[in-house]
Design a protein around this motif. Structure first.
Motif, mmCIF file in Angstrom:
data_model
loop_
_atom_site.group_PDB
_atom_site.id
_atom_site.type_symbol
_atom_site.label_atom_id
_atom_site.label_comp_id
_atom_site.label_asym_id
_atom_site.label_seq_id
_atom_site.Cartn_x
_atom_site.Cartn_y
_atom_site.Cartn_z
ATOM 1 N N PHE A 149 10.941 -37.463 -29.729
ATOM 2 C CA PHE A 149 9.580 -37.959 -29.523
ATOM 3 C C PHE A 149 8.524 -36.877 -29.709
ATOM 4 O O PHE A 149 7.360 -37.187 -29.879
ATOM 5 C CB PHE A 149 9.472 -38.613 -28.144
ATOM 6 N N SER A 150 8.921 -35.611 -29.727
ATOM 7 C CA SER A 150 7.951 -34.524 -29.891
ATOM 8 C C SER A 150 7.744 -34.175 -31.365
ATOM 9 O O SER A 150 6.670 -33.756 -31.770
ATOM 10 C CB SER A 150 8.424 -33.271 -29.157
ATOM 11 N N GLY A 151 8.793 -34.299 -32.161
ATOM 12 C CA GLY A 151 8.745 -33.931 -33.572
ATOM 13 C C GLY A 151 9.521 -32.659 -33.866
ATOM 14 O O GLY A 151 9.879 -32.406 -35.016
ATOM 15 N N GLN A 152 9.805 -31.854 -32.856
ATOM 16 C CA GLN A 152 10.480 -30.579 -33.091
ATOM 17 C C GLN A 152 11.891 -30.780 -33.638
ATOM 18 O O GLN A 152 12.298 -30.109 -34.577
ATOM 19 C CB GLN A 152 10.523 -29.737 -31.809
ATOM 20 N N SER A 153 12.630 -31.717 -33.083
ATOM 21 C CA SER A 153 13.998 -31.966 -33.532
ATOM 22 C C SER A 153 14.012 -32.549 -34.949
ATOM 23 O O SER A 153 14.853 -32.180 -35.781
ATOM 24 C CB SER A 153 14.700 -32.903 -32.547
ATOM 25 N N VAL A 154 13.070 -33.443 -35.234
ATOM 26 C CA VAL A 154 12.971 -34.017 -36.589
ATOM 27 C C VAL A 154 12.603 -32.923 -37.585
ATOM 28 O O VAL A 154 13.176 -32.835 -38.677
ATOM 29 C CB VAL A 154 11.936 -35.171 -36.647
#
Length: 162
Positions: free
Chosen positions: A85-90
């Motif tokens: 949901f933060s974007g860091q993992s994506v």
């Protein structure tokens, strides 16, 4: 050149007592995913691979899109790191993609996709809505080096409804 196509899952239902990962799509989510997929099909983009978050709503959205695009599901994979949901993992996931691939489509979640669309793209997007699609092209041949790209396509369901 590298191109990433971010697709936020369709509108989900809160009518069931299930875990977040198991929440299904609402009828509106199904319909919106259909109309955005049909519009995107007219862009005639060659994709190398498609990935989805394992969440039911993202996975269902991906199947609606990929069937409408007549996409080969042999080039599709679910990846746990896209349940983000933060974007860091994506972001880490995309930067680690095989450089043999030029264009990938990813089905996932907000706030991650709005954050990444604004980090990577050259157009400010206040919010990527459910079933929203944002395509960004990068002037690099390595996924690990993507930074600021060009927002080439934005398709939101609201634009397609009369």
């Amino acid at each position: 050149m590298k191109t990433v196509i971010l697709v936020r899952h369709g509108k989900s239902s809160w009518d069931y007592e299930v875990s977040d990962k198991d929440r299904p799509l609402k009828e509106r989510g199904i319909n919106d995913a259909q109309i955005v997929a049909k519009k995107f099909k007219t862009e005639d983009i060659e994709m190398d691979f498609a990935y989805s978050s394992p969440a039911n709503r993202a996975l269902h959205t991906s199947m609606i899109f990929l069937r409408n695009l007549e996409y080969d599901l042999g080039n599709f994979q679910v990846d746990e790191s896209l349940y983000d949901f933060s974007g860091q993992s994506v972001k880490t996931f995309v930067e680690g993609l095989d450089n043999k691939m030029s264009t990938v489509m990813i089905f996932g979640h907000n706030y991650a996709f709005t954050n990444l669309a604004n980090t990577w793209g050259d157009q400010y997007i206040e919010n990527v809505p459910t079933s929203g699609l944002v395509q960004i092209k990068f002037e690099t041949d390595q996924w690990s080096k993507i930074s600021k790209g060009i927002t080439e396509t934005i398709i939101f369901p609201k634009q397609l409804k009369q």
